[in-house]
Design a protein around this motif. Structure first.
Motif, PDB file in Angstrom:
ATOM      1  N   PHE A 156      -1.693  -4.396  11.244  1.00  0.00           N
ATOM      2  CA  PHE A 156      -2.507  -5.514  11.729  1.00  0.00           C
ATOM      3  C   PHE A 156      -3.802  -5.622  10.924  1.00  0.00           C
ATOM      4  CE2 PHE A 156      -6.148  -6.643  14.451  1.00  0.00           C
ATOM      5  CZ  PHE A 156      -5.828  -7.974  14.713  1.00  0.00           C
ATOM      6  N   VAL A 157      -4.430  -4.485  10.665  1.00  0.00           N
ATOM      7  CA  VAL A 157      -5.681  -4.481   9.897  1.00  0.00           C
ATOM      8  C   VAL A 157      -5.426  -4.948   8.471  1.00  0.00           C
ATOM      9  CG1 VAL A 157      -7.528  -3.017   9.012  1.00  0.00           C
ATOM     10  CG2 VAL A 157      -6.656  -2.654  11.329  1.00  0.00           C
ATOM     11  N   ALA A 158      -4.326  -4.489   7.876  1.00  0.00           N
ATOM     12  CA  ALA A 158      -4.005  -4.885   6.507  1.00  0.00           C
ATOM     13  C   ALA A 158      -3.778  -6.388   6.403  1.00  0.00           C
ATOM     14  CB  ALA A 158      -2.780  -4.120   6.023  1.00  0.00           C
ATOM     15  N   GLN A 159      -3.097  -6.965   7.406  1.00  0.00           N
ATOM     16  CA  GLN A 159      -2.867  -8.409   7.395  1.00  0.00           C
ATOM     17  C   GLN A 159      -4.170  -9.180   7.534  1.00  0.00           C
ATOM     18  OE1 GLN A 159      -0.299 -10.205   6.780  1.00  0.00           O
ATOM     19  NE2 GLN A 159       1.468  -8.850   6.971  1.00  0.00           N
ATOM     20  N   GLN A 160      -5.076  -8.684   8.353  1.00  0.00           N
ATOM     21  CA  GLN A 160      -6.358  -9.352   8.533  1.00  0.00           C
ATOM     22  C   GLN A 160      -7.211  -9.291   7.263  1.00  0.00           C
ATOM     23  OE1 GLN A 160      -7.632 -11.069  11.239  1.00  0.00           O
ATOM     24  NE2 GLN A 160      -5.543 -10.947  12.023  1.00  0.00           N
ATOM     25  N   ILE A 161      -7.093  -8.200   6.519  1.00  0.00           N
ATOM     26  CA  ILE A 161      -7.910  -8.057   5.313  1.00  0.00           C
ATOM     27  C   ILE A 161      -7.351  -8.866   4.151  1.00  0.00           C
ATOM     28  CG2 ILE A 161      -8.687  -6.411   3.550  1.00  0.00           C
ATOM     29  CD1 ILE A 161      -8.835  -4.303   5.762  1.00  0.00           C
ATOM     30  N   PHE A 162      -6.046  -8.723   3.888  1.00  0.00           N
ATOM     31  CA  PHE A 162      -5.461  -9.304   2.681  1.00  0.00           C
ATOM     32  C   PHE A 162      -4.717 -10.617   2.916  1.00  0.00           C
ATOM     33  CE2 PHE A 162      -5.626  -4.707   1.797  1.00  0.00           C
ATOM     34  CZ  PHE A 162      -6.359  -4.739   0.627  1.00  0.00           C
ATOM     35  N   GLU A 163      -4.413 -10.925   4.197  1.00  0.00           N
ATOM     36  CA  GLU A 163      -3.643 -12.136   4.512  1.00  0.00           C
ATOM     37  C   GLU A 163      -2.301 -12.138   3.778  1.00  0.00           C
ATOM     38  OE1 GLU A 163      -6.075 -15.444   3.582  1.00  0.00           O
ATOM     39  OE2 GLU A 163      -7.603 -14.987   5.084  1.00  0.00           O
ATOM     40  N   GLY A 164      -1.659 -10.991   3.784  1.00  0.00           N
ATOM     41  CA  GLY A 164      -0.353 -10.865   3.150  1.00  0.00           C
ATOM     42  C   GLY A 164      -0.365  -9.857   2.020  1.00  0.00           C
ATOM     43  N   SER A 165       0.770  -9.195   1.836  1.00  0.00           N
ATOM     44  CA  SER A 165       0.849  -8.144   0.814  1.00  0.00           C
ATOM     45  C   SER A 165       0.756  -8.687  -0.605  1.00  0.00           C
ATOM     46  CB  SER A 165       2.169  -7.381   0.974  1.00  0.00           C
ATOM     47  OG  SER A 165       3.284  -8.264   0.832  1.00  0.00           O
ATOM     48  N   SER A 166       1.038  -9.953  -0.800  1.00  0.00           N
ATOM     49  CA  SER A 166       1.002 -10.526  -2.151  1.00  0.00           C
ATOM     50  C   SER A 166      -0.420 -10.648  -2.692  1.00  0.00           C
ATOM     51  CB  SER A 166       1.672 -11.898  -2.160  1.00  0.00           C
ATOM     52  OG  SER A 166       1.013 -12.789  -1.275  1.00  0.00           O
ATOM     53  N   HIS A 167      -1.430 -10.413  -1.845  1.00  0.00           N
ATOM     54  CA  HIS A 167      -2.815 -10.510  -2.285  1.00  0.00           C
ATOM     55  C   HIS A 167      -3.451  -9.144  -2.560  1.00  0.00           C
ATOM     56  CE1 HIS A 167      -2.372 -14.405   0.047  1.00  0.00           C
ATOM     57  NE2 HIS A 167      -2.706 -14.809  -1.165  1.00  0.00           N
ATOM     58  N   VAL A 168      -2.653  -8.083  -2.501  1.00  0.00           N
ATOM     59  CA  VAL A 168      -3.167  -6.740  -2.781  1.00  0.00           C
ATOM     60  C   VAL A 168      -3.089  -6.503  -4.284  1.00  0.00           C
ATOM     61  CG1 VAL A 168      -2.894  -4.286  -2.356  1.00  0.00           C
ATOM     62  CG2 VAL A 168      -2.396  -5.921  -0.531  1.00  0.00           C
ATOM     63  N   ASN A 169      -4.218  -6.243  -4.871  1.00  0.00           N
ATOM     64  CA  ASN A 169      -4.299  -6.045  -6.320  1.00  0.00           C
ATOM     65  C   ASN A 169      -4.441  -4.543  -6.610  1.00  0.00           C
ATOM     66  OD1 ASN A 169      -4.827  -6.015  -9.050  1.00  0.00           O
ATOM     67  ND2 ASN A 169      -6.319  -7.672  -9.002  1.00  0.00           N
ATOM     68  N   VAL A 170      -3.376  -3.956  -7.152  1.00  0.00           N
ATOM     69  CA  VAL A 170      -3.401  -2.521  -7.447  1.00  0.00           C
ATOM     70  C   VAL A 170      -3.634  -2.277  -8.944  1.00  0.00           C
ATOM     71  CG1 VAL A 170      -2.005  -1.789  -5.483  1.00  0.00           C
ATOM     72  CG2 VAL A 170      -0.877  -2.513  -7.603  1.00  0.00           C
ATOM     73  N   SER A 171      -4.394  -3.139  -9.580  1.00  0.00           N
ATOM     74  CA  SER A 171      -4.785  -2.883 -10.974  1.00  0.00           C
ATOM     75  C   SER A 171      -5.477  -1.529 -11.055  1.00  0.00           C
ATOM     76  CB  SER A 171      -5.734  -3.974 -11.470  1.00  0.00           C
ATOM     77  OG  SER A 171      -5.094  -5.229 -11.458  1.00  0.00           O
ATOM     78  N   HIS A 172      -5.212  -0.797 -12.130  1.00  0.00           N
ATOM     79  CA  HIS A 172      -5.760   0.553 -12.213  1.00  0.00           C
ATOM     80  C   HIS A 172      -5.936   0.975 -13.660  1.00  0.00           C
ATOM     81  CE1 HIS A 172      -1.358   0.928 -12.228  1.00  0.00           C
ATOM     82  NE2 HIS A 172      -1.533   1.981 -13.019  1.00  0.00           N
ATOM     83  N   MET A 173      -6.851   1.914 -13.852  1.00  0.00           N
ATOM     84  CA  MET A 173      -7.056   2.585 -15.144  1.00  0.00           C
ATOM     85  C   MET A 173      -6.873   4.083 -14.932  1.00  0.00           C
ATOM     86  SD  MET A 173      -9.160  -0.276 -14.982  1.00  0.00           S
ATOM     87  CE  MET A 173     -10.889   0.154 -14.852  1.00  0.00           C
ATOM     88  N   ILE A 174      -6.075   4.692 -15.786  1.00  0.00           N
ATOM     89  CA  ILE A 174      -5.820   6.132 -15.702  1.00  0.00           C
ATOM     90  C   ILE A 174      -6.661   6.826 -16.767  1.00  0.00           C
ATOM     91  CG2 ILE A 174      -4.079   7.952 -15.777  1.00  0.00           C
ATOM     92  CD1 ILE A 174      -1.986   5.875 -15.043  1.00  0.00           C
TER      93      ILE A 174
END
Length: 350
Positions: free
Chosen positions: A197-215
């Motif tokens: 529920f919290v994740a949906q409220q924050i991102f409004e869907g999983s397609s808006h989660v940006n997991v860009s990263h630098m290693i």
């Protein structure tokens, strides 16, 4: 005397008398050049002798019951630290909880500067811990409502805090050491620790989660001279899309033996990576997975130095060859100059 005097016929280095020796200017130039060349080659051979080289050997890995250290240092420029979680699972599907593991999360502003820290005492995501406390069957209904009310308050605070951090462009750096069992498994960094529920409220869907990263660093043990970790310094930036990164890693146990007989146990690895874009009907949430497996073969790398006799052999060959070549060059130059000087008077008489 006659018997020993006949040995003089085998002398390979006959000596001329002093009054028969002639020193020339061209000979001095050739000698100087020869000495410079020999000095340069001597220094090169000495450096070659003093430098070490490595020998690789392979054998069956016999290690049992040891842990596998995983050093990570990653940056997520689009995810605040409040929602980033780390999870480690072995091949049996059991979560690894290691209180000795040190994992830190650094809050970063939009410019990549550190603005705060958070320490994770264990790896398991809060929502995945599932601590089943045996509550009393006669739990009071008022207590349940109070717990739900507190949960809603905490969730609302978290949602506001994360949205504010995302508006300010906050990111997160995750670094530390995971000590996992020496079996196949995976660890992943994601937002799976959030309530759905919290994740949906924050991102409004999983397609808006940006997991860009630098290693910045990913290794499976201490580093030795010449090691190459293929993921160090890599970055994966997503623009207008979302998905899950999967890194399939083959870990190769390695022992590095220094010239001083000191042994450094560590690991090398190779990697293949895949990106799975999110689809509209996907129920999973984006993450960065590192799925690792161990090779049954261990590699032993030994430092060795060349023998002193080998150094003397090369030195004699190089210096002796240079001396012989400069002697031949001196004789050729002397004959050429002598022939030119003799031809000049004859041409003037004619």
């Amino acid at each position: 005397m006659g018997r020993f005097g006949s040995l003089r016929n085998f002398n390979a280095f006959p000596h001329a008398e002093d009054h028969l020796l002639q020193k020339t200017f061209s000979g001095a130039i050739v000698s100087t050049v020869g000495f410079v060349i020999m000095a340069t080659l001597f220094v090169h051979e000495l450096q070659y002798y003093l430098t070490t080289y490595t020998v690789h050997q392979m054998s069956v890995d016999l290690k049992r019951g040891e842990t596998l250290p995983i050093h990570i240092n990653m940056t997520f420029p689009a995810l605040p630290c409040d929602i980033v979680s780390v999870d480690a699972i072995d091949m049996s599907g059991k979560h690894e909880v290691d209180l000795d593991t040190n994992i830190w999360k650094l809050r970063l502003d939009s410019g990549g500067r550190i603005i705060g820290t958070e320490y994770l005492s264990d790896l398991v995501e809060k929502e995945h811990s599932h601590k089943h406390d045996h509550h009393d069957e006669h739990h009071d209904e008022h207590a349940e409502k109070k717990h739900e009310h507190l949960f809603n308050e905490d969730a609302e605070k978290l949602i506001k805090k994360v949205k504010h951090a995302m508006e300010n462009g906050e990111g997160c750096r995750v670094y530390g050491v995971l000590d996992v069992q020496r079996v196949a498994g995976n660890f992943h960094i994601s937002v799976h620790g959030l309530n759905i529920f919290v994740a949906q409220q924050i991102f409004e869907g999983s397609s808006h989660v940006n997991v860009s990263h630098m290693i910045d660093d990913l290794s499976f043990g201490p580093k030795y001279p010449g090691i190459h970790n293929p993921l160090d310094g890599t970055s994966r930036i997503l623009r207008d899309t979302s998905g899950t990164f999967k890194y399939y890693i083959k870990v190769v146990p390695t022992e590095y033996r220094y010239l001083s007989k000191e042994v450094l146990p560590t690991n090398q690895f190779s990697v293949n990576e895949y990106f799975v874009p999110m689809k509209p009907n996907d129920k999973s949430w984006p993450a960065v997975y590192f799925l690792y497996d161990l090779s049954p073969i261990t590699v032993t790398i030994k430092e060795e130095r060349r023998s002193f006799l080998h150094f003397l052999t090369r030195l004699c060959a190089v210096l002796g060859g240079t001396f012989a070549m400069t002697g031949m060059l001196d004789r050729w130059m002397y004959l050429i100059i002598e022939s030119l000087t003799k031809s000049k008077p004859t041409s003037m008489i004619r």
